[in-house]
Design an enzyme around this catalytic site. Structure first.
Site, short mmCIF file in Angstrom:
data_model
loop_
_atom_site.label_atom_id
_atom_site.label_comp_id
_atom_site.label_asym_id
_atom_site.label_seq_id
_atom_site.Cartn_x
_atom_site.Cartn_y
_atom_site.Cartn_z
N LYS A 246 18.34 20.95 -40.03
CA LYS A 246 17.62 22.23 -39.96
C LYS A 246 16.16 21.94 -39.68
O LYS A 246 15.52 21.20 -40.41
CB LYS A 246 17.77 23.01 -41.27
N ARG A 266 12.72 34.79 -31.84
CA ARG A 266 13.61 35.51 -32.76
C ARG A 266 13.30 37.00 -32.77
O ARG A 266 14.18 37.83 -32.99
CB ARG A 266 13.49 34.93 -34.16
N GLU A 296 15.98 25.62 -31.56
CA GLU A 296 14.74 25.65 -32.34
C GLU A 296 13.71 24.77 -31.65
O GLU A 296 13.98 23.60 -31.33
CB GLU A 296 15.01 25.12 -33.75
N PHE A 342 21.46 24.14 -30.59
CA PHE A 342 22.61 23.99 -31.49
C PHE A 342 23.74 24.96 -31.19
O PHE A 342 24.78 24.93 -31.85
CB PHE A 342 22.19 24.13 -32.96
N LYS A 425 22.73 27.53 -45.39
CA LYS A 425 21.57 26.63 -45.33
C LYS A 425 21.28 26.04 -46.71
O LYS A 425 21.49 26.68 -47.74
CB LYS A 425 20.35 27.35 -44.78
#
EC number: 6.5.1.1
Length: 579
Positions: A246, A266, A296, A342, A425
């Protein structure tokens, strides 16, 4: 339809507090629209001239607006400034000054004029924008002028967001509010609210069956659920699972259609120009003609130490240097980046949202060639929670945020706009006893003292009550700010100061701030405990007292989130209850 009818509705809605009544009034209005009025009005209700992924800024600030208002009504700029100082709203100033009793302006007239102002650029554009603005004000009644000014400045302030509009569409275009849930799902994929309104108006309820992802139009990001422990992971994700690194960066969707490549944040904003090196490398390393990738962007460099190549991940704050329109090349050198993809959402004519995660990951690996800048997220696939814990510890040693554990099940689809039960997460803060970071909306500030004199001393922050679509206070945040943080927050809040409690915000009398802020700015906060509190309104009901976050500490500004992406009352209550 006359713009006067829309302005009168805006006036009514500003005074209406009932969720149901607001939705009813909007739905009745949309039932009477025809053709392009549907699309144009959908944008106007959100104070815009287009979807979030287009640059809809009109480029008029207070100074130009004062000049346009003075010119339209034949008064001095000083007179306008004095009235503005008294009312705090240039729309109200236009209302006071306008003497016109009748107007023939239509919704199309106003919308097209706003587009004209938006598209005016280059040498002499400020004068031309001012003239266009002034001209339409001269044709407007006081009520129309008030809302034209607010629309131009991007400060409509009706006190509700897109969810109210979607519920109204269900009633207006399908005849039944029960279709609202499906329409909201469709909006996560078709994020152009004007286009969605047009499709629904033409096709009714069946429209939700054929709305799909389209390259060039970003979808809302799928988000991760939170877990309390590694043991809970084992209960939540049975059998084989993937654990991915992450990253502490900026979520990005990259859309490629032939030679055209765009990057979206986002918040669905077009950030293509901020990361030219990513666009260049996607063109070289991604051969597919049409593709949509989810990833990301991180501040990142590969360095050589003692003859070894090592990865260096830099803090999120470094990446914020890249959020600019100018000096791109200079900051490209100062803050190098990489993008870690991802997921893949679309490939050469085929939407992939309904393909399971293992298939999507395989397609991702087949269609992205890694380079220094273009990377794939690192992951392990295992059934062992112990292996996942070891992988987590490795990511922390590398300076990363934590891991995301993903289901490998046959129905592990990409759920756009949802906090999905297919992704979980686990971050460093959780393992240190701090169970969660909280994304909170600033709704007020308190005057600072001592070294903070002239700035804020603390911020009053709220969470989103999704049922009522209102913001309810959870905590006051007064620690963790650097001088640079305080300066940036003051700058961001300055455009959103209002004279009274903003509509759609709930604050107890004993918690009233010195300055009221309309919901716009989101900050990330770390806290130690959630308690019951009669002083806050978060989660308060007939039989329940409010909730409060104790010992909050500011971590960062969340430029990538809108107020409606903030933490919800339900999420806070679930954390308190340990569910």
């Amino acid at each position: 339809m006359r713009f006067k009818e829309l302005a009168e509705l805006f006036e009514e809605l500003e005074k209406t507090t009932s969720h149901r009544e607001i939705v009813r009034k909007i739905s009745e209005f949309f039932k009477n629209l025809r053709g392009d009025e549907v699309k144009d009005s959908a944008y106007l209700f959100l104070g815009s001239t287009g979807p979030a992924f287009e640059n809809t800024t009109l480029g008029i600030k207070d100074m130009l607006a004062i000049r346009a208002i003075a010119g339209a009504y034949g008064v001095t700029r000083e007179d306008v400034r004095k009235r503005y100082a008294r009312t705090g709203d240039l729309g109200d100033v236009a209302f006071e000054l306008s003497k016109k009793r009748e107007s023939s302006l239509t919704i199309e007239d106003v919308f097209q004029r706003l587009l004209q102002i938006r598209e005016t650029s280059g040498k002499g554009s400020q004068e031309e924008k001012t003239a266009l603005f002034s001209d339409i004000l001269q044709k407007a009644t006081p009520e129309e002028g008030k809302y034209i000014v607010r629309l131009v400045l991007g400060r409509l302030r009706l006190g509700f967001g897109d969810q109210f509009l979607l519920e109204a569409f269900a009633i207006a275009f399908t005849g039944d509010k029960k279709h609202a849930a499906k329409i909201k799902e469709s909006y996560s994929v078709c994020t152009d609210i004007g286009e969605l309104a047009k499709i629904l108006a033409e096709n009714g309820a069946r429209a939700t069956g054929f709305i799909s992802i389209k390259p060039g139009r970003p979808v809302k990001s799928m988000l991760s659920q939170r877990v309390e422990s590694f043991e809970e992971l084992e209960k939540r994700v049975k059998g084989k699972k993937a654990a991915e690194e992450k990253y502490d960066g900026e979520r990005v969707q990259v859309h490629k259609t032939g030679e055209g490549i765009k990057a979206f944040s986002r918040r669905l904003e077009d950030i293509t120009s901020q990361y030219p090196e990513i666009i260049e490398d996607v063109r070289k390393t991604v051969p597919a003609n049409e593709i949509v990738l989810d990833g990301e962007i991180v501040a990142y460099a590969e360095l050589e130490r003692n003859g070894n190549r090592i990865e260096e991940f830099y803090p999120f704050q470094n990446l914020m240097q890249r959020r600019r329109k100018y000096e791109i090349e200079n900051y490209r050198k100062k803050c190098p980046v990489a993008v870690f993809f991802f997921d893949i959402l679309y490939l050469n004519g085929e939407p992939l949202l309904k393909r399971p995660y293992p298939e999507r990951r395989a397609l991702l690996e087949m269609n992205v060639v890694e380079s220094g800048i273009i990377r794939l997220s690192k992951r392990i696939v295992t059934e062992s929670v112990e292996e996942i814990e070891d992988f987590f510890n490795e990511t922390i040693e590398k300076g990363l945020e934590g891991i995301v554990v993903k289901s490998m099940s046959s129905n592990s689809y990409y759920e756009a706009g949802k906090r999905s039960w297919f992704w979980f997460k686990w971050k460093q803060e959780y393992s240190e006893g701090m169970r969660e970071t909280f994304d909170l909306v600033v709704v007020g500030s308190y005057y600072g003292r001592g070294r903070r004199k002239g700035s804020f001393g603390a911020l009053l922050c709220a969470v989103l009550n999704k049922e009522g679509q209102r913001f309810e206070t959870l905590t006051k945040v007064g620690t963790g700010f650097t001088e640079a943080d305080a300066e940036e927050i003051n700058r961001l809040l300055s455009d959103h100061i209002v004279s009274e409690i903003p509509k759609g915000v709930s604050i107890k009398k004993g918690m009233l701030p010195d300055i009221f802020i309309e919901p716009a700015v989101v900050i990330e906060v770390l806290g130690s405990e959630i308690t019951n509190s009669p002083g806050h309104t978060a989660g308060e009901g007939e039989e329940e007292t409010g909730l409060a976050l104790r010992f909050p500490r500011f971590l960062r500004i969340r430029h990538d989130k809108t107020p409606y992406d903030a933490m919800t009352v339900k999420e806070v209550r679930d954390l308190k209850d340990g569910t």
